[in-house]
Design a protein around this motif. Structure first.
Motif, PDB file in Angstrom:
ATOM      1  N   ARG A   1      -4.830  -0.951 -10.324  1.00 50.51           N
ATOM      2  CA  ARG A   1      -4.594  -0.314 -11.624  1.00 50.51           C
ATOM      3  C   ARG A   1      -5.673   0.733 -11.909  1.00 50.51           C
ATOM      4  O   ARG A   1      -5.384   1.802 -12.440  1.00 50.51           O
ATOM      5  N   ILE A   2      -6.920   0.415 -11.543  1.00 52.41           N
ATOM      6  CA  ILE A   2      -8.011   1.382 -11.721  1.00 52.41           C
ATOM      7  C   ILE A   2      -7.743   2.624 -10.880  1.00 52.41           C
ATOM      8  O   ILE A   2      -7.909   3.760 -11.343  1.00 52.41           O
TER       9      ILE A   2
ATOM     10  N   HIS B   1      -6.150   8.161 -10.549  1.00 49.86           N
ATOM     11  CA  HIS B   1      -5.325   9.185  -9.890  1.00 49.86           C
ATOM     12  C   HIS B   1      -4.512   9.967 -10.919  1.00 49.86           C
ATOM     13  O   HIS B   1      -4.425  11.206 -10.850  1.00 49.86           O
ATOM     14  N   ILE B   2      -3.933   9.240 -11.891  1.00 42.95           N
ATOM     15  CA  ILE B   2      -3.102   9.890 -12.904  1.00 42.95           C
ATOM     16  C   ILE B   2      -3.923  10.887 -13.723  1.00 42.95           C
ATOM     17  O   ILE B   2      -3.458  11.984 -14.037  1.00 42.95           O
ATOM     18  N   THR B   3      -5.164  10.501 -14.057  1.00 43.06           N
ATOM     19  CA  THR B   3      -5.991  11.393 -14.882  1.00 43.06           C
ATOM     20  C   THR B   3      -6.374  12.674 -14.144  1.00 43.06           C
ATOM     21  O   THR B   3      -6.798  13.651 -14.785  1.00 43.06           O
ATOM     22  N   LYS B   4      -6.232  12.694 -12.825  1.00 41.39           N
ATOM     23  CA  LYS B   4      -6.592  13.885 -12.056  1.00 41.39           C
ATOM     24  C   LYS B   4      -5.385  14.740 -11.682  1.00 41.39           C
ATOM     25  O   LYS B   4      -5.538  15.777 -11.026  1.00 41.39           O
ATOM     26  N   LEU B   5      -4.195  14.300 -12.086  1.00 42.79           N
ATOM     27  CA  LEU B   5      -2.997  15.070 -11.753  1.00 42.79           C
ATOM     28  C   LEU B   5      -2.904  16.330 -12.617  1.00 42.79           C
ATOM     29  O   LEU B   5      -3.379  16.355 -13.752  1.00 42.79           O
ATOM     30  N   LYS B   6      -2.269  17.335 -12.072  1.00 41.71           N
ATOM     31  CA  LYS B   6      -2.077  18.580 -12.815  1.00 41.71           C
ATOM     32  C   LYS B   6      -1.163  18.326 -14.008  1.00 41.71           C
ATOM     33  O   LYS B   6      -0.324  17.428 -14.003  1.00 41.71           O
ATOM     34  N   LEU B   7      -1.312  19.168 -15.027  1.00 38.83           N
ATOM     35  CA  LEU B   7      -0.432  19.061 -16.191  1.00 38.83           C
ATOM     36  C   LEU B   7       1.021  19.296 -15.807  1.00 38.83           C
ATOM     37  O   LEU B   7       1.939  18.796 -16.468  1.00 38.83           O
TER      38      LEU B   7
ATOM     39  N   GLY C   1       6.563   7.095 -20.433  1.00 41.67           N
ATOM     40  CA  GLY C   1       6.985   5.695 -20.376  1.00 41.67           C
ATOM     41  C   GLY C   1       7.131   5.205 -18.951  1.00 41.67           C
ATOM     42  O   GLY C   1       6.850   4.040 -18.644  1.00 41.67           O
ATOM     43  N   GLN C   2       7.565   6.087 -18.057  1.00 41.91           N
ATOM     44  CA  GLN C   2       7.709   5.732 -16.649  1.00 41.91           C
ATOM     45  C   GLN C   2       6.344   5.430 -16.026  1.00 41.91           C
ATOM     46  O   GLN C   2       6.191   4.459 -15.269  1.00 41.91           O
ATOM     47  N   LEU C   3       5.351   6.238 -16.366  1.00 43.58           N
ATOM     48  CA  LEU C   3       4.000   6.013 -15.841  1.00 43.58           C
ATOM     49  C   LEU C   3       3.405   4.718 -16.401  1.00 43.58           C
ATOM     50  O   LEU C   3       2.667   4.011 -15.706  1.00 43.58           O
ATOM     51  N   ILE C   4       3.715   4.412 -17.658  1.00 40.34           N
ATOM     52  CA  ILE C   4       3.243   3.165 -18.255  1.00 40.34           C
ATOM     53  C   ILE C   4       3.840   1.976 -17.510  1.00 40.34           C
ATOM     54  O   ILE C   4       3.150   0.992 -17.208  1.00 40.34           O
ATOM     55  N   THR C   5       5.133   2.065 -17.181  1.00 36.32           N
ATOM     56  CA  THR C   5       5.790   1.000 -16.425  1.00 36.32           C
ATOM     57  C   THR C   5       5.109   0.802 -15.072  1.00 36.32           C
ATOM     58  O   THR C   5       4.863  -0.325 -14.641  1.00 36.32           O
ATOM     59  N   ARG C   6       4.818   1.922 -14.399  1.00 38.98           N
ATOM     60  CA  ARG C   6       4.171   1.820 -13.073  1.00 38.98           C
ATOM     61  C   ARG C   6       2.798   1.166 -13.188  1.00 38.98           C
ATOM     62  O   ARG C   6       2.408   0.362 -12.346  1.00 38.98           O
ATOM     63  N   THR C   7       2.052   1.527 -14.234  1.00 38.19           N
ATOM     64  CA  THR C   7       0.664   1.068 -14.358  1.00 38.19           C
ATOM     65  C   THR C   7       0.559  -0.352 -14.903  1.00 38.19           C
ATOM     66  O   THR C   7      -0.459  -1.006 -14.699  1.00 38.19           O
TER      67      THR C   7
ATOM     68  N   ASP D   1       6.178  -0.193  -4.087  1.00 35.11           N
ATOM     69  CA  ASP D   1       6.754   1.072  -3.637  1.00 35.11           C
ATOM     70  C   ASP D   1       6.657   2.134  -4.732  1.00 35.11           C
ATOM     71  O   ASP D   1       6.287   3.286  -4.481  1.00 35.11           O
ATOM     72  N   ARG D   2       6.946   1.736  -5.970  1.00 35.31           N
ATOM     73  CA  ARG D   2       6.884   2.675  -7.094  1.00 35.31           C
ATOM     74  C   ARG D   2       5.435   3.092  -7.376  1.00 35.31           C
ATOM     75  O   ARG D   2       5.147   4.257  -7.648  1.00 35.31           O
ATOM     76  N   VAL D   3       4.531   2.106  -7.322  1.00 38.32           N
ATOM     77  CA  VAL D   3       3.120   2.388  -7.612  1.00 38.32           C
ATOM     78  C   VAL D   3       2.531   3.324  -6.563  1.00 38.32           C
ATOM     79  O   VAL D   3       1.835   4.292  -6.885  1.00 38.32           O
ATOM     80  N   PHE D   4       2.837   3.060  -5.288  1.00 37.88           N
ATOM     81  CA  PHE D   4       2.279   3.894  -4.227  1.00 37.88           C
ATOM     82  C   PHE D   4       2.895   5.302  -4.231  1.00 37.88           C
ATOM     83  O   PHE D   4       2.268   6.258  -3.765  1.00 37.88           O
ATOM     84  N   LYS D   5       4.106   5.428  -4.765  1.00 41.57           N
ATOM     85  CA  LYS D   5       4.676   6.769  -4.900  1.00 41.57           C
ATOM     86  C   LYS D   5       3.864   7.595  -5.889  1.00 41.57           C
ATOM     87  O   LYS D   5       3.694   8.803  -5.714  1.00 41.57           O
ATOM     88  N   VAL D   6       3.367   6.927  -6.931  1.00 42.36           N
ATOM     89  CA  VAL D   6       2.485   7.623  -7.882  1.00 42.36           C
ATOM     90  C   VAL D   6       1.182   8.002  -7.184  1.00 42.36           C
ATOM     91  O   VAL D   6       0.698   9.133  -7.295  1.00 42.36           O
ATOM     92  N   LEU D   7       0.610   7.032  -6.439  1.00 45.48           N
ATOM     93  CA  LEU D   7      -0.651   7.306  -5.740  1.00 45.48           C
ATOM     94  C   LEU D   7      -0.478   8.382  -4.667  1.00 45.48           C
ATOM     95  O   LEU D   7      -1.430   9.106  -4.350  1.00 45.48           O
ATOM     96  N   ASP D   8       0.732   8.472  -4.101  1.00 44.29           N
ATOM     97  CA  ASP D   8       0.986   9.463  -3.049  1.00 44.29           C
ATOM     98  C   ASP D   8       1.363  10.834  -3.613  1.00 44.29           C
ATOM     99  O   ASP D   8       1.573  11.777  -2.857  1.00 44.29           O
ATOM    100  N   THR D   9       1.482  10.906  -4.944  1.00 46.72           N
ATOM    101  CA  THR D   9       1.813  12.188  -5.564  1.00 46.72           C
ATOM    102  C   THR D   9       0.695  13.189  -5.309  1.00 46.72           C
ATOM    103  O   THR D   9      -0.431  13.014  -5.769  1.00 46.72           O
TER     104      THR D   9
END
Length: 586
Positions: free
Chosen positions: A101-102, A107-113, A122-128, A316-324
C-alpha cells in the motif's frame, strides 16, 4: 498481465512474494507450522482407536487416565500450533499489504496529472484499499492454508491406507465425484468473483464522485436521478453476490451428499467386517473421524482456492497501477544553492492528447524579479503554461529554462519546491490550519507561520477561530469561507519562500473587501521575486512588467498595460469586454 483464464498466474505470485522477502522468517515459520499441523492431525483419531480397542473394549480401565492425559496434551499442543499459525500468517499478510500500500500510494503521488485526468479517483481508492486487502487473504486464508489442507488430506489418506487398504478403497470411492464437482465450482465462482470486484470498483467510483459533488446534485435537484443510477449500480453488485452465493448453495450440499455416501459405505462395509472380526470397532471410529478430516479440507480447498483467486485478481489490478508508466521522469540532479528565477519559454508546443496542440510555438521571457501576466479567454492556454513550468505535463517540442537551465535537468522536488502556486480552487485537507499551511514540513515553525499570516492579514481571523492555528478546517476547508481558504493558500506560499510565484486566478474567489486585504500582501510577496500571474482583476494586471496575451495557444500580443491599450488590438478588445465594467479609466 491478467489472471483471467488461468487457475493461477505464477508470474503474479512471484511478484507478490517479492514483498515476502523482508519477512522471510515469519514465512518459514508459517510453513513449518503448516506442516506440523498436517502431521499432527491423524494422531488424535489414532489415539482414540487405540484407547477404544485396547482399554475400553477389553475392560482395562486403568490405562484410560494416562490416555486421556496424552490426548489432552495433544489437544493443547495442536491448539497452540494452530494459534501460532493463524497469528503468523495474518501478520505476514498484513505486513505485505502494508508495504504494498505504501508503494502504491508513493507511486500514485508521482504520476502525471494526465493519468488522473482519465482515471476515476474511486477506482484508485478501490485498488489501494479493498483490492489490497484481498492480497492479505492469500497468506492468511489462501495459499499457505491450501498447502496445509492439501498436505493434511495426503497424510490422512496415507494413514488410512496404511491402516486398512481395502476399507480405504471402499470409503473413498466417491472422491472422484467430489473432485469433479470442485473443479466445476472453481471455474464458475472465479468468474463470479471477478464480476464482484468490477462492481465494487464501479460502486466506489460512483460514491466518491457523487459525494464530492453533492452540492451540484442538490443545486440542480438531481437527487432522484442520481438515486436511480446508484440503485442500478447497487443492483448489479447485489446480483453478482447472489450469483456467487448460488454457486455455494449448490456446491456445499453436494459435498455433504458425497461425504454422506462415504460415511454410508463405511458403516455398510465396516459393520460387516466388525461382525466377521476383520476390523475392530476402534478402526471404524478412527475412519469416521478421518472422513471428516478429509472432506472438510477438500470442501475448504474450493473456498480457499477462490480466496486465492480473489487475491490474485486484486493483485493483478494493484500491479497494473504500479506498472503504469506515467510518472514524471526525474532524471535531473541539479539543485543550485539559489534560483534567480529567470524563466524562458522557447518555441514550446504542448498537447494533452497527441497532436491536438493547446500551446503552439510559445516563446516569451520572464526576467528575474519581474511579473508577467497571462491573459486571454477561457481555453487560451494560460493554465497549461504554468502546468508545464511545474512539469505536471511534459512538452512536445521546444524547451523551458530557468536561469538558462532546462527544467528537466533540475531535481524534480527541488524544482517544485522553488515554485509556489496559488490556485483559484483552493484545496485544504481535513487537518489543522497550521498543518494545512506547512503541509507537515517540520522545518517550518509556528513563528514563521504567524509572521506570514500577519503579512497576509489573516492572523486576526485565525486567532478568533476555536483553537487558533490548531483549528480543524475539515475536508476541503468546509468550515471556512472561500476568502478565508484563499488567505491560507497565500500564507502557504509565503512560508515556503519560493524563488518563483505563480498566481492562477488567485483572487477570483474572494470578495472585494478580502481582495483589498490581501493585495498588499501580494505586492510584498512579488517583490524581488519572479511572478507569473493569471488574473482577470485589473489591479494585478496593470502592475505587471509584461502582459502576454494568449488566444488558442498562441501569443497575440506582448507588452505593458499601456502599450497594449495603445495598440488597439486583441488586448484592447479583451479590456473593453472584461475590464471596463469595473469603472477604472483607460
Amino acid at each position: 498481465m491478467s489472471v483471467s483464464g488461468e487457475v493461477y498466474n505464477t508470474g503474479l505470485l512471484r511478484r507478490i512474494f517479492q514483498y515476502v522477502k523482508p519477512y522471510r522468517a515469519i514465512f518459514v515459520w508459517s510453513v513449518i507450522l503448516t506442516i506440523l499441523l498436517a502431521l499432527i492431525s491423524p494422531v488424535r483419531p489414532f489415539l482414540i482407536k487405540y484407547t477404544l480397542d485396547n482399554y475400553i473394549l477389553t475392560g482395562k480401565y486403568s490405562g484410560l487416565v494416562n490416555m486421556t492425559i496424552i490426548m489432552i496434551l495433544m489437544l493443547i499442543l495442536q491448539t497452540f500450533i494452530q494459534y501460532s499459525h493463524t497469528l503468523l500468517t495474518n501478520t505476514l499478510g498484513q505486513s505485505v499489504i502494508r508495504d504494498l500500500r505504501i508503494n502504491v500510494f508513493n507511486h500514485i503521488t508521482k504520476l502525471k496529472l494526465k493519468f488522473f485526468d482519465k482515471t476515476p479517483i474511486g477506482q484508485l481508492i478501490t485498488r489501494t484499499v479493498s483490492d489490497l486487502e484481498t492480497i492479505a487473504d492469500i497468506f492468511s486464508e489462501g495459499l499457505i492454508s491450501m498447502i496445509g489442507d492439501t498436505l493434511q488430506v495426503v497424510v490422512i489418506i496415507g494413514v488410512m491406507f496404511y491402516t486398512d487398504v481395502e476399507l480405504s478403497f471402499v470409503v473413498l470411492l466417491p472422491i472422484p465425484l467430489l473432485i469433479m464437482a470442485t473443479r466445476k465450482f472453481q471455474k464458475a465462482i472465479k468468474a463470479s468473483f471477478q464480476e464482484i470486484r468490477n462492481e465494487v470498483s464501479n460502486l466506489n467510483t460512483f460514491l466518491q464522485e457523487h459525494i464530492t459533488g453533492i452540492s451540484i446534485i442538490q443545486y440542480f435537484a438531481r437527487e432522484k436521478q442520481e438515486y436511480n443510477k446508484f440503485y442500478a449500480i447497487n443492483k448489479r453488485y447485489r446480483d453478482a453476490n447472489i450469483r456467487s452465493n448460488w454457486y455455494y448453495s449448490i456446491f456445499f450440499p453436494i459435498v455433504e451428499l458425497i461425504s454422506a455416501m462415504s460415511l454410508g459405505l463405511l458403516i455398510w462395509y465396516g459393520s460387516k467386517s466388525v461382525l466377521t472380526l476383520n476390523i475392530t470397532p476402534g478402526t471404524i471410529t478412527q475412519f469416521i473421524m478421518y472422513l471428516g478430516m478429509v472432506y472438510t479440507p477438500i470442501r475448504q480447498l474450493a473456498d480457499k482456492f477462490n480466496t486465492l483467486q480473489m487475491g490474485m485478481v486484486g493483485a493483478d489490478r494493484v500491479f497494473k497501477v504500479l506498472d503504469t508508466d506515467e510518472s514524471t521522469l526525474d532524471l535531473g540532479k541539479l539543485q543550485p544553492d539559489k534560483l534567480e528565477g529567470n524563466i524562458v519559454f522557447k518555441n514550446v508546443w504542448f498537447a494533452y492528447n497527441e497532436d491536438n496542440y493547446v500551446l503552439k510555438d510559445l516563446s516569451f521571457e520572464v526576467k528575474a524579479g519581474e511579473t508577467v501576466a497571462l491573459v486571454g479567454a477561457t481555453g487560451a492556454g494560460k493554465s497549461s503554461t504554468i502546468n508545464i513550468l511545474n512539469r505536471f505535463y511534459e512538452i512536445g517540442k521546444g524547451e523551458v529554462t530557468i536561469d538558462g537551465i532546462n527544467i528537466e535537468d533540475f531535481d524534480l522536488d527541488y524544482l517544485r519546491s522553488n515554485i509556489a502556486t496559488v490556485l483559484q480552487d483552493v484545496f485544504l485537507f481535513s487537518d489543522t490550519i497550521f498543518n494545512n499551511i506547512t503541509l507537515n514540513n517540520p522545518s517550518i515553525t509556528i513563528e514563521e507561520v504567524i509572521e506570514a499570516s500577519k503579512k497576509v492579514g489573516a492572523h486576526d481571523f485565525i486567532e478568533r477561530l476555536p483553537g487558533g492555528y490548531q483549528y480543524n478546517v475539515m475536508e476541503r476547508g468546509a468550515t471556512l469561507s472561500a476568502g478565508q481558504a484563499q488567505l491560507i493558500s497565500f500564507i502557504r506560499a509565503l512560508v515556503y519562500k519560493p524563488a518563483i510565484l505563480v498566481l492562477d486566478e488567485a483572487t477570483s474567489s474572494v470578495d472585494t473587501e478580502t481582495e483589498l486585504l490581501i493585495q498588499n500582501a501580494i505586492d510584498n510577496l512579488m517583490e524581488d521575486r519572479t511572478s507569473i500571474v493569471i488574473a482577470h482583476r485589473l489591479s494585478t494586471i496593470q502592475k505587471a512588467d509584461q502582459i502576454v496575451v494568449l488566444d488558442k495557444g498562441e501569443i497575440k500580443e506582448k507588452g505593458t498595460h499601456q502599450e497594449l491599450l495603445r495598440l488597439n488590438g486583441y488586448y484592447k478588445k479583451l479590456y473593453d469586454l472584461q475590464f471596463s465594467s469595473v469603472g477604472i479609466s483607460k
